[in-house]
Design an enzyme around this catalytic site. Structure first.
Site, short mmCIF file in Angstrom:
data_model
loop_
_atom_site.label_atom_id
_atom_site.label_comp_id
_atom_site.label_asym_id
_atom_site.label_seq_id
_atom_site.Cartn_x
_atom_site.Cartn_y
_atom_site.Cartn_z
N GLN A 66 5.95 14.34 9.50
CA GLN A 66 4.99 14.60 8.45
C GLN A 66 4.31 15.95 8.64
O GLN A 66 3.52 16.37 7.80
CB GLN A 66 3.93 13.48 8.42
CG GLN A 66 4.51 12.11 8.16
CD GLN A 66 3.51 10.97 8.28
OE1 GLN A 66 3.81 9.94 8.85
NE2 GLN A 66 2.31 11.13 7.71
N ARG B 291 -1.73 4.87 7.08
CA ARG B 291 -2.23 5.10 5.73
C ARG B 291 -3.75 5.09 5.68
O ARG B 291 -4.38 4.33 4.93
CB ARG B 291 -1.66 4.03 4.80
CG ARG B 291 -1.65 4.47 3.35
CD ARG B 291 -0.79 3.61 2.48
NE ARG B 291 -0.75 4.17 1.15
CZ ARG B 291 0.19 3.93 0.26
NH1 ARG B 291 1.20 3.15 0.57
NH2 ARG B 291 0.15 4.47 -0.92
N CYS B 292 -4.34 5.94 6.50
CA CYS B 292 -5.80 5.94 6.61
C CYS B 292 -6.22 7.25 7.21
O CYS B 292 -5.50 7.85 7.99
CB CYS B 292 -6.22 4.76 7.48
SG CYS B 292 -7.72 4.98 8.41
N GLU C 237 -4.76 6.68 0.35
CA GLU C 237 -5.09 5.67 1.35
C GLU C 237 -6.25 4.76 0.99
O GLU C 237 -6.54 3.80 1.68
CB GLU C 237 -5.38 6.39 2.68
CG GLU C 237 -4.14 7.11 3.18
CD GLU C 237 -4.42 8.21 4.19
OE1 GLU C 237 -5.55 8.73 4.18
OE2 GLU C 237 -3.53 8.55 4.96
#
Lengths: 288, 788, 159
Positions: free
Chosen positions: B222, B372-373, B742
């Site tokens: 990523q 996802r945060c 998120e």
């Protein structure tokens, strides 16, 4: 995940398959492969030879004949789900097929494989116990019929001999005013049961229970036939008290282990709760 | 809000269909395992079956006899190059391959290099490793006890398993409020260890050219630019130099934070390629992915709030133990060991707060990532939103009403929180009103009362979260010293078509579409004519990557700023072409016209052509701009989620009957994509709330190491999500956008947990731990005497 | 280790191959036939990323041996539509935003294609049940359901 090395054989006849089982070193029979192949990929099994019975003609019977529903070795869960005779006369089988793994797996997974695997977490064993099914084991000396109640010994252990193939399951045609249901508690779709209860009942003319078969999933080292629970119902009017007594007897017949699906106490209670629900559903289907 | 641009231009606010979809829909995506190179070899990894112990011996002889197996790499081999340990982003260290000790089950022990994936797997099975097991330390509280064995004996002078202490807020002032408060409520809760479980696992293809000294690594990352720099920093001594390292991040099959870290497998593959001079591919399988790759969460929190008797919340106090496994290998900004946990005061106007976190070593895999945060926001929101409900039930006030009475009022923005944040904008009541209306809140409360009277268990859960995204401003945020800006480079070609490259990397978020829409918005070029590229460090400008919902707040802003610079140049060209002064021009998307004479106009495409063919005297040719955007502040999206659950009194099963999510992420670039992000986030919220959990037995055995036991929700468990939104623009972001990826993962678990507690509150239940498994609920039902 | 000569028809084209007994069908498709649209996402037959059609029936190709497919007609995502366009289902996935990272998408498409073949007008519950062996981590499934409904609607228009 890569399976270990093995040799693959695809016999064209049952005799050829039996011959291979007799002659090959460490053979393993495969039908749909949906239990065996994952075990191979995880290297939990490493047979030297795999005998794929998938190309043998004549093992795909799914029909009512001579007072039995005959389920051949190659009948898939999807076949069962799509069968009219099953939907009309054996809804407990439809209940069971629909909660096994997922629809894609069910396109290849077979009923006979589910039983032959001897895994107490599989769903059909309980249902077959409730239905009083017969297992047809074909070996070098021909076919023999085993009562399913005498088929399961322990974890992955069955009455099937190493040179035998489970070629068919026979389910006695339902009596008048009978019904069955399979109720499974799973954490999510595709999961093995936290607990499952299969109940097949026949009602007498007076509304009492003429006969009862109760099987339980994943609540011991082998699939469980809850005979005390069956006895608690048989001859009784199926009222709340009788159902509660039978459900409790089913729970008492279990020997679950604690794991991520729950404590021993939880699972025993689920055996009770699910059995009560399955009895009620079976009664409704029996017209009780 | 109506879009400013036409459907042809398709700028912000249009639900443009995604440009990336046709290749994915036709099987033409390029994911890591789709790459092959001539002469490519395969790496597969031998992993530890035990959680803690000494390696007595590694015998590779049988593996090397297998046809196709070429080499077995061990920690001793890497030690020769000083590559057996690597630094983590948090100034800790982590083994690439061990020389003497394994610290968690599934740890990498040796790498087998072979000519095929089948031979490599056989090689792994044939490597014989002799271990001397030791008793692992699995419980972080026990790890802190005086007599606990010290795990990191590799660290000179280390006498305990404590990693660091972090705190925020005024302890004394907070304690004082607690001492004098009318009401204090307290909950202890664990937000358990979970795993992102992207459907694509991690992998790479390392291709070292020994003649050129050039390394190309195709990998599931990523953050490709950061990876390149890290490789240059940690492997410079073996001859890797940053100008000769190219990292390519191809199509990624889901990231969710799990593809930010550098895992040992990547390093082993690169080392093998460097040593052998051939391309080496490593693709982990699902069990390796779940058992060894970075976890998320694992915060044990003890939270209290102090309030007035009427429910006015005055202060928050949280004490936390963070289980990091054997190394603090978090993917987080360097100065933020507990991430952005200090957002824990949430949507409420508090007088004081104090939060502290102590990090601990155990014999679990190192981590963690954010799943996802935005760095511990999920833990913070879960904590606050749960304990607010505890207060509501304690004082007998409706949980929605209690929230409304404590919201930061919209006039108070920019709002300074007691833990140091400056919230950019918000209108919390508007989101609450909309959510209540969509779900029919008052009717549900009536239904609940009726059902409760009949003995049925139904609950309504509310969560009003505030997130903190877009790390971040350079004064506070860096990774290994590199400031957390992000970048865009926009180049308009003579025919008016553009290429735009960014320092981020989409993993499904749809950057190829939304970034094109941002350029379209600012330049008036059709988004269809803007080609977006990311992920190749040879071509894209430097950026820190995509995670923590930072792409829109940082790179998206950079794209807008670069496009504006181009538009400024285009204005000068337009003035030249129209023979007027720049001040006499009007701009509407795509067209400059003369004020008062709208028929005298030139298009942005005309300007682009002129930039190469007919320039004003003295102007530099070309039409491109690069922007490195250093955000002035973070963004603070928010929302209110309300859900309804029914509980089966026989089995303890919780079914989510309805779930309404109202989000406010500021101005929206693509409503379709925003809604998709919310749907996905909600599903990764219901997962940890009801199903997902990575657990270990006391011997350190992973109990959820495959999809058999790591329970990812299917379409059957997942409800039909209902979404809505309000729009409160960010005042400091060039587009007024805030980021959205998120929010739903953060907001959903407490909404579900609050609904379950709400269903049981009349029985005296104040808390239930996530994941809310049926057996957990049933134990409560039995204890309260209401189990069937 | 024995090898086997097999013939499979993939997306209409016949392929002969010599395969080891243990070669998984998914590796035949991806590595030998270079059809990389079919993906691998788990080891335990749970995720469905590898779903292909085998004689018209969707199966998880990581849990079928290549040799078992001898003589079979296989369908992969690459064969869904010709060069000139996409099927209504593929179109539905784009129109309804039924994909994000795209990794589960080929499997979803193969399962959805088979569903619509056998049940041209599935209910929402039937669609959810049909795709319950295909995991998606990005979309939350809602738009995948809508994509299948879109295709059902579009394919029904001609009736």
């Amino acid at each position: 995940m890569i399976p270990p090395q093995f040799d693959y054989h695809a016999p064209g006849t049952l005799d050829e398959a039996l011959g291979l089982l007799g002659s090959l070193d460490d053979p393993k029979v495969m039908s749909g492969g949906q239990s065996l192949l994952p075990m191979l990929k995880l290297r939990l099994a490493s047979p030297a030879n795999i005998v794929d019975i998938g190309r043998i003609p004549g093992l795909d019977t799914l029909a009512e004949e001579d007072g039995f529903l005959r389920i051949g070795a190659l009948v898939t869960e999807t076949d069962l789900e799509q069968s009219e005779v099953v939907a009309e006369r054996y809804p407990i089988l439809l209940d069971t097929a629909k909660v096994i793994a997922d629809p894609l797996v069910r396109n290849r997974a077979t009923i006979c494989g589910n039983v032959a695997h001897g895994d107490p977490a599989n769903d059909h064993p309980a249902t077959m116990l409730a239905l009083g099914a017969q297992v047809v084991a074909t070996g070098p000396d021909g076919a023999r019929t085993i009562d399913v109640g005498e088929f399961f010994f322990g974890l992955f252990m069955t009455a099937l001999a190493e040179d035998e193939i489970l070629t068919e399951i026979r389910i006695p045609a339902p009596a008048a005013r009978s019904g069955g249901a399979y109720v499974k508690l799973e954490r999510k779709v595709g999961d093995y049961a936290v607990a499952g209860s299969a109940v097949q009942l026949a009602l007498a003319g007076d509304g009492t229970v003429a006969s009862a078969g109760i099987g339980l999933t994943n609540l011991g080292i082998a699939p469980i036939r809850a005979t005390a629970a069956e006895d608690a119902l048989t001859g009784q009017a199926p009222d709340d008290d009788a159902i509660a007594a039978a459900a409790q007897a089913a729970a008492d017949a279990t020997e679950p282990i604690a794991d991520r699906r729950g404590s021993v106490e939880y699972k025993k209670n689920m055996a009770r709760v699910l059995t009560a629900r399955a009895i009620r559903k079976a009664l409704a289907r029996a017209g009780g | 809000m109506a879009p400013k641009t036409s459907a042809k231009i398709c700028g912000m606010g249009h639900s443009m269909k995604r440009k990336e979809d046709p290749r994915f829909l036709q099987g033409k995506g390029n994911y890591i395992d789709d790459f092959t190179l001539p002469g490519m070899l395969w790496l597969d990894i031998v992993r530890s079956p035990i959680a803690y112990g000494k390696i007595k011996n590694i015998d590779s002889s049988k593996a090397l006899e297998i046809p196709g197996v070429l080499a077995v790499l061990t920690g001793k081999d890497l030690e020769a190059y000083n590559l057996h340990w690597m630094p983590t982003l948090m100034s800790d260290t982590q083994m690439v391959l061990p020389t003497d000790t394994v610290m968690y089950q599934a740890q990498e022990v040796a790498g087998v290099i072979a000519t095929s994936r089948y031979a490599a797997a056989d090689g792994v099975a044939a490597v014989e490793v002799e271990y001397e097991p030791m008793k692992p330390v699995m419980d972080p509280f026990k790890a802190l006890e005086d007599d606990a064995p010290v795990l990191r004996t590799d660290k000179e002078g280390k006498t305990d398993n404590h990693i660091w202490h972090w705190e925020a807020g005024d302890k004394e002032a907070t304690d004082k409020i607690f001492d004098e408060a009318d009401v204090v409520v307290r909950e202890k809760m664990h937000v358990p260890r979970i795993h992102v479980a992207s459907i694509e696992t991690c992998g790479c293809l390392a291709d070292f050219n020994p003649v050129e000294g050039h390394l190309t690594v195709y990998m599931t990352t990523q953050a490709p630019h950061a990876i390149r720099t890290v490789l240059a920093l940690v492997a410079g001594h073996v001859g890797l130099s940053e100008e000769k390292i190219r990292v390519v991040s191809p199509d990624i099959g889901g990231g969710f934070g799990g593809k930010v870290p550098v895992y040992p497998g990547y390093v082993i593959a690169i080392a093998a390629s460097v040593v052998l001079g051939t391309p080496v591919k490593w693709i982990e399988d699902r069990m390796e992915n779940l058992q060894a790759d970075s976890f998320a969460r694992d915060y044990h929190m003890d939270a209290e709030i102090a309030a007035n008797a009427d429910g006015r919340i005055r202060a928050l106090r949280i004490k936390t133990i963070a289980d990091h496994g054997y190394s603090d290998a978090q993917a987080a900004p360097s100065k933020w060991p507990a991430g952005l946990f200090s957002i824990c005061t949430g949507s409420y106007d508090l007088e004081q707060a104090y939060a502290e976190v102590d990090a601990v070593y155990t014999n679990k895999p190192p981590g963690g990532v954010a799943y996802r945060c935005s760095f511990r926001v999920t833990e913070a929101v879960h904590c606050m939103e749960r304990v607010v409900d505890t207060l509501a039930h304690k004082i007998g006030k409706d949980p929605a009403q209690l929230r409304e009475e404590n919201f930061i009022p919209k006039e108070a923005f920019p709002y300074h929180s007691p833990l140091g944040w400056e919230y950019d904008s918000g209108d919390y009541q508007a989101a609450m009103d909309k959510a209540k209306e969509m779900i029919g809140y008052d009717d549900l409360r009536r239904e609940q009362a009726e059902k409760r009277a009949r003995g049925e268990l139904m609950g309504i859960g509310v969560c009003s979260f505030t997130e903190v995204l877009g790390a971040g401003p350079s004064k506070d945020f860096d990774i290994l010293g590199i400031k957390m800006f992000d970048s865009a480079e926009v180049r308009v070609h003579p025919t008016g078509k553009a290429i735009a490259r960014f320092g981020t990397k989409s993993q499904g978020q749809g950057h190829e579409t939304t970034y094109a829409q941002i350029i379209a918005e600012e330049l008036g070029l059709p988004a269809a004519h803007v080609q977006v590229e990311e992920g190749d460090t040879d071509t894209a400008p430097y950026g820190l990557g995509t995670y923590a919902s930072r792409s829109t707040p940082t790179a998206g802003a950079a794209g807008a700023m670069a496009a504006r610079a181009i538009r400024d140049k285009a204005a000068k060209i337009a003035a030249h072409l129209l023979e007027v002064s720049e001040e006499d021009l009007d701009w509407e998307p795509g067209t400059f016209s003369v004020k008062g004479a709208p028929d005298k106009s030139v298009s942005i495409q005309d300007c682009a052509f002129a930039a190469y063919t007919n320039l004003p005297p003295g102007m530099e040719p070309g039409m491109e701009a690069t922007n490195y955007y250093d955000p002035p502040n973070l963004t603070f999206p928010f929302g209110t989620y309300i859900c309804v659950v029914d509980i089966d009194r026989g089995t303890g099963e919780v079914s989510v009957r309805r779930f309404v999510a109202v989000d406010d992420c500021g101005n929206i670039i693509n409503p379709m994509i925003v809604q998709g992000q919310i749907h996905g986030g909600l599903t990764q919220g219901i997962g940890p709330a009801l199903y997902e959990e990575m657990t270990y037995d006391e011997d350190g055995n992973n109990q959820a190491g495959s999809f058999m036991d790591y329970l990812v929700p299917t379409a059957v468990e997942t409800p039909a999500w209902e979404t809505g939104h309000t729009v409160t623009p960010s005042p400091h972001h060039p587009l007024g956008a805030k980021g959205v990826g998120e929010s739903a993962t953060v907001g959903a678990p407490p909404a579900i947990a609050n609904a379950v507690v709400d269903a049981l509150a009349h029985l005296g239940v104040t808390h239930v731990e996530i994941p809310i498994r049926p057996d957990r609920v049933w134990e409560i039902l039995r204890e309260k005497g209401v189990a069937e | 280790m024995a090898t086997h000569q097999i013939t499979v028809t993939v997306n209409g084209a016949a392929h002969a191959a010599t395969v080891d007994s243990r070669l998984l069908l998914v590796h035949l498709i991806r590595d030998d036939l270079a059809l990389t649209g079919t993906h691998i996402g788990c080891d335990t037959t749970h995720c469905g990323a590898c779903t292909v059609l085998m004689d018209g029936v969707p199966v998880k190709s990581c849990t079928v041996l290549a040799v078992q497919a001898d003589g079979a007609e296989l369908g992969t995502v690459e064969g869904l539509a010709g060069a000139d366009g996409m099927t209504p289902l593929q179109e539905g996935f784009q129109e309804e935003h039924g994909l994000q990272c795209g990794f589960c998408t080929p499997g979803m498409l193969m399962t959805g294609t088979a569903l619509l073949e056998s049940n041209p007008n599935p209910s929402e519950a039937e669609i959810r049940e049909a795709i319950s062996g295909n995991l998606c981590r990005c979309t939350g499934y809602v738009n995948i359901v809508k994509a299948v409904e879109y295709a059902a609607g579009k394919m029904g228009e001609g009736d």
